[in-house]
Design a protein around this motif. Structure first.
Motif, mmCIF file in Angstrom:
data_model
loop_
_atom_site.group_PDB
_atom_site.id
_atom_site.type_symbol
_atom_site.label_atom_id
_atom_site.label_comp_id
_atom_site.label_asym_id
_atom_site.label_seq_id
_atom_site.Cartn_x
_atom_site.Cartn_y
_atom_site.Cartn_z
ATOM 1 N N VAL A 29 7.595 -7.049 -55.650
ATOM 2 C CA VAL A 29 8.523 -7.232 -54.621
ATOM 3 C C VAL A 29 9.048 -5.831 -54.870
ATOM 4 O O VAL A 29 9.555 -5.314 -53.519
ATOM 5 N N GLY A 30 9.883 -5.396 -56.440
ATOM 6 C CA GLY A 30 11.037 -4.460 -55.956
ATOM 7 C C GLY A 30 10.145 -3.312 -56.032
ATOM 8 O O GLY A 30 10.425 -2.568 -55.590
ATOM 9 N N ALA A 31 8.727 -3.562 -56.377
ATOM 10 C CA ALA A 31 7.627 -1.945 -56.109
ATOM 11 C C ALA A 31 8.156 -1.518 -54.364
ATOM 12 O O ALA A 31 8.305 -0.137 -54.206
ATOM 13 N N SER A 32 8.162 -2.566 -53.613
ATOM 14 C CA SER A 32 8.621 -2.466 -52.304
ATOM 15 C C SER A 32 9.544 -1.502 -51.790
ATOM 16 O O SER A 32 9.852 -1.739 -50.824
ATOM 17 N N LEU A 33 10.436 -1.992 -52.559
ATOM 18 C CA LEU A 33 12.029 -1.319 -52.193
ATOM 19 C C LEU A 33 11.966 -0.384 -53.122
ATOM 20 O O LEU A 33 13.018 0.903 -52.891
ATOM 21 N N GLY A 34 10.982 0.340 -53.717
ATOM 22 C CA GLY A 34 11.434 0.967 -54.462
ATOM 23 C C GLY A 34 12.279 0.848 -55.930
ATOM 24 O O GLY A 34 12.847 2.603 -56.486
ATOM 25 N N LEU A 35 12.528 -0.166 -56.349
ATOM 26 C CA LEU A 35 13.268 -0.248 -57.334
ATOM 27 C C LEU A 35 11.942 -0.059 -58.582
ATOM 28 O O LEU A 35 10.750 -0.321 -58.597
#
Length: 329
Positions: A29-35
């Motif tokens: 999920v973080g990757a989808s938000l650029g985290l």
């Protein structure tokens, strides 16, 4: 989205993404938000601690249903709001108590006439007017700054007091000089006050700064030529009646403040630049009048108004002051 419950924007969006997925990982999920993985883990741990997510930060996670998960947060926010409301009520009561004590001390020392010398004392009294006036304030704003104000080209300070009184429900009427349009900041300040509920009209000339408060007392500048000198307060019926009559006579002949879109400050500034440029070229009054499309008497009045607003006594001084202010090329 959930800022009122103590969540930041990233945390709210992180939780929302989990709601659309039965099961996922913090890293995914973080990757989808650029985290980064580390940033995603921190957000996940925060949501786990709040009960919005279930599972393990290093493994699979799922979103807890919003109604179940947010209920404790809502209760916590309501308790926090109740505490803040109570603190606000206590603070308001303390302010009222201080104001009452200050009012009693002031009332015990009232005289029919008093003088407050110096800029600080003058401004302190104007603050008192804004805070304690109960029904009405009529003000004649003559040339130059208000008593106690150092900046002559800015209505911000006096405007904030007028707006504060108006928001308290006080009927504030303000007479300004027509020549305020020489500077955009003065025009902007006037419209800011008007937007706050201050009733404003303009006149060609005014003799001195005057405040008539609740038809009970009158405040005038101690020295019309020096706004730093202080103020004089008069509470006699005669003084109040005379000041009220002077204000009413000016008010009846005054023009309402022009709406902002009638003529922009930039347009008005250019008109005055043109007039001052003609003075710099030593053009005669009759020729100036023809260039401006007005009568010679109107041209002379405009020049006189400019001299008053720029706080100079001669046309030469006006040109010099305008050059220093960058109004002339």
């Amino acid at each position: 989205m959930l800022a009122g419950l103590g969540l930041g924007a990233a945390e709210s969006e992180f939780y929302r993404r989990f709601l659309t997925r039965p099961v996922s990982t913090a890293e995914g999920v973080g990757a989808s938000l650029g985290l980064s993985a580390q940033e995603a883990c921190v957000v996940a741990e925060r949501l786990l601690s709040l009960g919005l997510l279930a599972g393990s930060p290093a493994g699979e996670l799922r979103a807890v249903h919003p109604v179940l998960a947010c209920h404790p947060l809502l209760e916590r926010a309501e308790r926090r709001l109740a505490r803040q409301q109570k603190e606000l009520e206590l603070g308001r009561a303390a302010v009222d108590e201080l104001a009452a004590e200050f009012g009693m001390e002031t009332a015990s020392s009232l005289t029919e006439a008093e003088v407050h010398r110096g800029a600080a004392a003058a401004w302190s009294f104007l603050e008192r007017i804004a805070a304690t006036a109960s029904a009405s304030v009529q003000c004649m704003a003559a040339a130059g700054a208000a008593p106690g104000v150092g900046e002559t080209s800015d209505y911000t300070a006096i405007g904030e007091l007028a707006a504060f009184a108006a928001r308290r429900g006080v009927h504030v009427q303000l007479l300004l000089l027509e020549s305020i349009d020489i500077l955009p900041s003065l025009v902007d300040g006037a419209h800011t006050m008007a937007a706050a509920g201050v009733e404003i009209r303009t006149v060609p000339t005014l003799p001195v700064w005057v405040f008539i408060v609740d038809d009970e007392y009158v405040v005038t500048a101690l020295d019309p030529a020096d706004n730093q000198a202080g103020i004089m307060v008069a509470r006699t019926q005669g003084a109040v009646a005379a000041a009220a009559d002077l204000f009413i006579r000016h008010w009846r002949g005054a023009a309402p403040l022009a709406a902002p879109d009638h003529e922009t400050p930039r347009d008005l500034m250019q008109k005055h630049r043109d007039l001052i440029a003609l003075l710099a070229d030593e053009v005669k009054d009759e020729a100036i009048a023809r260039r401006l499309g007005v009568s010679p008497s109107t041209a002379r009045r405009r020049i006189k108004d400019l001299c008053r607003e720029f706080e100079v006594s001669t046309r030469t001084q006006l040109v010099v002051r305008a050059c220093r202010m960058g109004l002339l090329d």
